[in-house]
Design an enzyme around this catalytic site. Structure first.
Site, PDB file in Angstrom:
ATOM      1  N   ASP A 166      60.041  35.874  45.092  1.00  0.00           N
ATOM      2  CA  ASP A 166      60.727  34.598  44.828  1.00  0.00           C
ATOM      3  C   ASP A 166      60.097  33.412  45.543  1.00  0.00           C
ATOM      4  O   ASP A 166      60.410  32.277  45.234  1.00  0.00           O
ATOM      5  CB  ASP A 166      62.198  34.657  45.295  1.00  0.00           C
ATOM      6  CG  ASP A 166      63.005  35.674  44.521  1.00  0.00           C
ATOM      7  OD1 ASP A 166      62.540  36.071  43.453  1.00  0.00           O
ATOM      8  OD2 ASP A 166      64.083  36.063  44.993  1.00  0.00           O
ATOM      9  N   VAL A 299      60.140  43.363  35.287  1.00  0.00           N
ATOM     10  CA  VAL A 299      58.717  43.286  34.916  1.00  0.00           C
ATOM     11  C   VAL A 299      57.974  42.447  35.964  1.00  0.00           C
ATOM     12  O   VAL A 299      56.828  42.717  36.302  1.00  0.00           O
ATOM     13  CB  VAL A 299      58.590  42.602  33.521  1.00  0.00           C
ATOM     14  CG1 VAL A 299      57.162  42.180  33.250  1.00  0.00           C
ATOM     15  CG2 VAL A 299      59.071  43.545  32.440  1.00  0.00           C
ATOM     16  N   GLY A 575      25.719  31.483  42.223  1.00  0.00           N
ATOM     17  CA  GLY A 575      24.502  30.827  42.715  1.00  0.00           C
ATOM     18  C   GLY A 575      24.215  31.299  44.131  1.00  0.00           C
ATOM     19  O   GLY A 575      24.213  32.499  44.412  1.00  0.00           O
ATOM     20  N   GLU A 629      24.534  36.868  43.324  1.00  0.00           N
ATOM     21  CA  GLU A 629      23.307  36.842  42.509  1.00  0.00           C
ATOM     22  C   GLU A 629      22.069  36.278  43.213  1.00  0.00           C
ATOM     23  O   GLU A 629      20.953  36.710  42.952  1.00  0.00           O
ATOM     24  CB  GLU A 629      23.554  36.098  41.191  1.00  0.00           C
ATOM     25  CG  GLU A 629      24.010  34.661  41.361  1.00  0.00           C
ATOM     26  CD  GLU A 629      24.330  33.969  40.029  1.00  0.00           C
ATOM     27  OE1 GLU A 629      24.007  34.529  38.971  1.00  0.00           O
ATOM     28  OE2 GLU A 629      24.902  32.865  40.062  1.00  0.00           O
ATOM     29  N   MET A 662      31.050  36.922  31.797  1.00  0.00           N
ATOM     30  CA  MET A 662      32.478  37.219  31.632  1.00  0.00           C
ATOM     31  C   MET A 662      33.284  36.551  32.753  1.00  0.00           C
ATOM     32  O   MET A 662      34.474  36.292  32.601  1.00  0.00           O
ATOM     33  CB  MET A 662      32.725  38.725  31.632  1.00  0.00           C
ATOM     34  CG  MET A 662      32.370  39.408  32.933  1.00  0.00           C
ATOM     35  SD  MET A 662      32.590  41.185  32.861  1.00  0.00           S
ATOM     36  CE  MET A 662      34.309  41.314  33.257  1.00  0.00           C
ATOM     37  N   GLN A 663      32.616  36.243  33.862  1.00  0.00           N
ATOM     38  CA  GLN A 663      33.304  35.616  34.995  1.00  0.00           C
ATOM     39  C   GLN A 663      33.714  34.172  34.706  1.00  0.00           C
ATOM     40  O   GLN A 663      34.561  33.616  35.391  1.00  0.00           O
ATOM     41  CB  GLN A 663      32.415  35.650  36.246  1.00  0.00           C
ATOM     42  CG  GLN A 663      32.177  37.055  36.753  1.00  0.00           C
ATOM     43  CD  GLN A 663      30.986  37.141  37.694  1.00  0.00           C
ATOM     44  OE1 GLN A 663      31.089  36.821  38.856  1.00  0.00           O
ATOM     45  NE2 GLN A 663      29.854  37.574  37.190  1.00  0.00           N
TER      46      GLN A 663
END
EC number: 2.7.1.11
Length: 780
Positions: A166, A299, A575, A629, A662-663
């Site tokens: 909450d 849920v 990067g 990377e 995809m990132q």
């Protein structure tokens, strides 16, 4: 910090015992906190015990209190709920129950208790602590414990971590579980939206929050809801009329659906409950719209914890152990909490008192007071919601100014949410708002059009960049850009993007010397998955990318766990900035994360291989290694994969994954939607003020350094910083800020992966006092 102090953290816990329990309603991220408490406790030399089933386990003792090992908290990070169980406990509310709990702790030599739960659980812990010496003397008198045991356990240290979906606990910006609950809600809102649009329906969505409207409020900001009902701010007496007018206006403007968000504890000004069914019946009766109610219920407590909650749980767990082991009989029971991105320690009872004051203010119908007590972050959310949902743009545009909005750099989730709030707040203020397609290139080519209110309808939840974005910088096209600024009468520029947006801003500043047309105010909103824009601790889009990486890592770890003796090497984007690799490493439980910001040698790679060889001898036979990377031009992903494959022969095999673009994709997370919406609103408010300031002799002329800024999140506040001043803080060659706050979290990553390193405690949280806001005080 001296070497002796460094060394002290490794021996801080020797001879001490810590018990960790989860109590009250479960929340996603509790497992991350339990894991961190266990591992950091063991790292300091302490013994750590699980207390199963919350306070009930503390009262019952026996097998409910078990010693934890390093491996016993493996593969816990990605699980929702609490692995050690939680229960509502009546026994602990009675003194007799607390007496049995004290006996169980004393017999095991446990004098440090870490409680993860809501305000009720933490209040119970404080009561327990204040009674401790009386409980011990009762146990001595009854002959249940010896004098020696009583002396050894003479005082009890308590630290609380707030686990509650909450976000109803005062003193902390975010409680463990809130972000994940928002993920569940937004997933459902996105799913319901498509069916509601197909049938032109009105959706009434009820979310949890009996006394706190945080989930409802942030959900409404994150999905662009038409109306929200929360207990802290009941609607005016004629709300039925106002609501129906608002819904029909939205339909008239071409929208095919209405969304109304209701907190389960929503009330009117007289304290009478407003239920989802009441709202549905009202809409059906007065407007005749096809209306459906969805009650989300439990849920919201379920599912995988978000990256934010895993990192929050892990950071808070580390702080909790430090607070416990540094505790003395005189230190008050404290709560480890979050302010901005800073960990802070606050006296437990001060927080509990303010939390109770909110409920009291609401009971007494002092709603303004309740809102102030909720804190700065809550008030900011409420102000932005009111503007976007309840204020209509003026009909006349006389005396208005023209502001252009654009995206620059690579796409990032949340860019569209920032554009939407910038455009709409601009319109509300009576301005003309133009949108520029394809960044500075589009500005030079004149790809510019006027945006109305419905132009950006439904943009909040859409990923990527709908305006189109390019990495092109403005310098080469100053003449064409200046001509278009004059042609379209652009008087201010909001630039939403990554490092190129910042560099472009610097070029515009330089260009002012040659071109008077460039002397207009501009503001940069950092939006890039890499989180490498100087002047801001967070960028829009980084949270979404982080969650994408986390989900992939979870699946890969599952695959490795099934195969056994397998190590995965995963390459992330960013990067030269190691933010994604480091934070994903923390959130996914990686064994190592190689980044440019922390240089490494072949010896470090060998040490990591040796570490994994040792790990394969335990029950946990898998490894996860992340590599940013551009962390090293020679130690490439292929090189590291080949090295691990060769060195691990016969012990483990290796696989590699390059995550790639995809990132950049996907639907933005609630954090990015909300952050982008608030940044857009704040940027546009600043812009309107700056334009008025710079208006002289019938035209805009802004050439001061503070008329070109980056709007950034710095520690605990959103601040505007002149781009020229940020120049010295930038490493332009590697496109990163010279100082990056998250580097301080790297030792935690290594300790949780079982590396014997020194933990610098100089940056740990110190005890502060809660700042209370009263009526009449401004929200910052």
């Amino acid at each position: 910090m001296t070497h002796e102090e460094h060394h002290a953290t490794k021996t801080l816990g020797i001879g001490k015992a810590i018990a960790v329990l989860t109590s009250g309603g479960d929340a996603q991220g509790m497992n991350a906190a339990v894991r961190a408490v266990v591992r950091v406790g063991i790292f300091t030399g302490a013994r750590v015990f699980f207390v199963h089933e919350g306070y009930q386990g503390l009262v019952d003792g026996g097998d409910h209190i078990k010693e934890a090992t390093w491996e016993s908290v493996s593969m816990m990070l990605q699980l929702g709920g609490t692995v050690i169980g939680s229960a509502r406990c009546k026994d602990f509310r009675e003194r007799e129950g607390r007496l049995r709990a004290a006996y169980n702790l004393v017999k095991r030599g446990i004098t440090n208790l870490c409680v993860i739960g809501g305000d009720g659980s933490l209040t119970g812990a404080d009561t327990f602590r204040s009674e401790w010496s009386d409980l011990l003397s009762d146990l001595q008198k009854a002959g249940k414990i010896t004098d020696e045991e009583a002396t050894k356990s003479s005082y009890l240290n308590i630290v609380g971590l707030v686990g509650s979906i909450d976000n109803d606990f005062c003193g902390t910006d975010m409680t463990i579980g809130t972000d994940s609950a928002l993920h569940r809600i937004i997933e459902i809102v996105d799913a319901i939206t498509t069916t509601a649009q197909s049938h032109q329906r009105t959706i009434v969505l009820e979310v949890m929050g009996r006394h706190c409207g945080y989930l409802a409020l942030v959900t409404s900001l994150s999905c662009g809801a038409d109306w929200v009902f929360i207990p802290e701010c009941p609607p005016d007496d004629d709300w039925e009329e106002h609501l129906c007018r608002r819904l029909s206006e939205t339909r008239t403007r071409g929208s095919r659906l209405n969304i109304i968000i209701v907190a389960e504890g929503a009330i009117d000004k007289n304290g009478k409950p407003i239920t989802s069914e009441d709202i549905k019946n009202l809409v059906v009766k007065r407007l005749g719209y096809d209306t459906r109610v969805t009650v989300l219920g439990h849920v919201q407590r379920g599912g995988t914890p978000s990256a934010f909650d895993r990192i929050l749980g892990s950071r808070m767990g580390v702080e909790a152990v430090m607070a416990l082991l540094e505790g003395t009989p005189d230190t008050p029971a404290c709560v480890v909490s979050l302010s901005g991105n800073q960990a802070v320690r606050l006296p437990l009872m001060e927080c509990v008192q303010v939390t109770k004051d909110v409920t009291k203010a609401m009971d007494e119908k002092k709603f303004d007071e309740a809102l102030k007590l909720r804190g700065r972050s809550f008030m900011n959310n409420w102000e932005v919601y009111k503007l976007l949902a309840h204020v209509r743009p003026p009909v006349s545009k006389s005396g208005s100014h023209t502001v252009a909005v654009m995206n620059v750099g690579a796409p990032a989730a949340g860019m569209n949410a920032a554009v939407r709030s910038t455009v709409r707040i601009g319109l509300i203020q009576g301005n003309r708002v133009l949108v520029v397609h394809d960044g500075f290139e589009g500005l030079a080519k004149g790809q510019i059009e006027e945006a109305g209110w419905s132009y950006v309808g439904g943009w909040t939840g859409q990923g990527g960049s709908k305006l189109g974005t390019k990495r092109t910088l403005p310098k080469k096209s100053f003449e064409q850009i200046s001509a278009n600024i004059t042609k379209f009468n652009i008087q201010g520029l909001v630039i939403i993007g990554g490092f190129e947006a910042y560099t472009g801003g610097l070029e515009l500043m330089e260009g002012r010397k040659q071109f008077d047309e460039l002397c207009i105010p501009f503001v940069v909103i950092p939006a890039t998955v890499s989180n490498n824009v100087p002047g801001s601790d967070f960028s829009v889009g980084a949270d979404t990318a982080l969650n994408t990486i986390c989900t992939t890592c979870d699946r890969i770890k599952q695959s490795a766990a099934g195969t056994k003796r397998r190590v995965f090497i995963i390459e992330t984007m960013g990067g030269y900035c190691g933010h994604l690799a480091t934070m994903a490493g923390l959130a996914a439980g990686a064994d190592a994360a190689y980044i440019f910001g922390e240089p490494f040698t072949i010896r470090d790679l060998q040490a990591n291989v040796e570490h994994l060889v040792q790990k394969m001898k335990t029950t946990v036979k898998r490894g996860l290694v992340l590599r940013n990377e551009k962390c090293n031009e020679n130690y490439t992903t292929d090189f590291i994969f080949n090295l691990y494959s060769e060195e691990g022969k016969g012990i483990f095999d290796s696989r590699k994954n390059v995550l790639g673009h995809m990132q950049q994709g996907g639907s933005p997370t609630p954090f990015d939607r909300n952050f982008a919406t608030k940044m857009g609103a704040k940027a546009m408010n600043w812009m309107s003020g700056k334009i008025k300031e710079s208006y002289r002799n019938g035209r805009i002329f802004a050439n001061t350094p503070d008329s070109g800024c980056v709007l950034g999140m710095r520690k605990r506040a959103l601040v505007f910083q002149p781009v020229a001043e940020l120049k010295d803080q930038t490493d332009f060659e590697h496109r990163i800020p010279k100082e990056q706050w998250w580097l301080k979290l790297r030792p935690i990553l290594k300790i949780l992966a079982k590396y014997e390193i020194d933990l610098d405690t100089s940056d740990h949280a110190h005890l502060e006092h809660i700042t209370r806001k009263r009526s009449g005080e401004a929200a910052v």
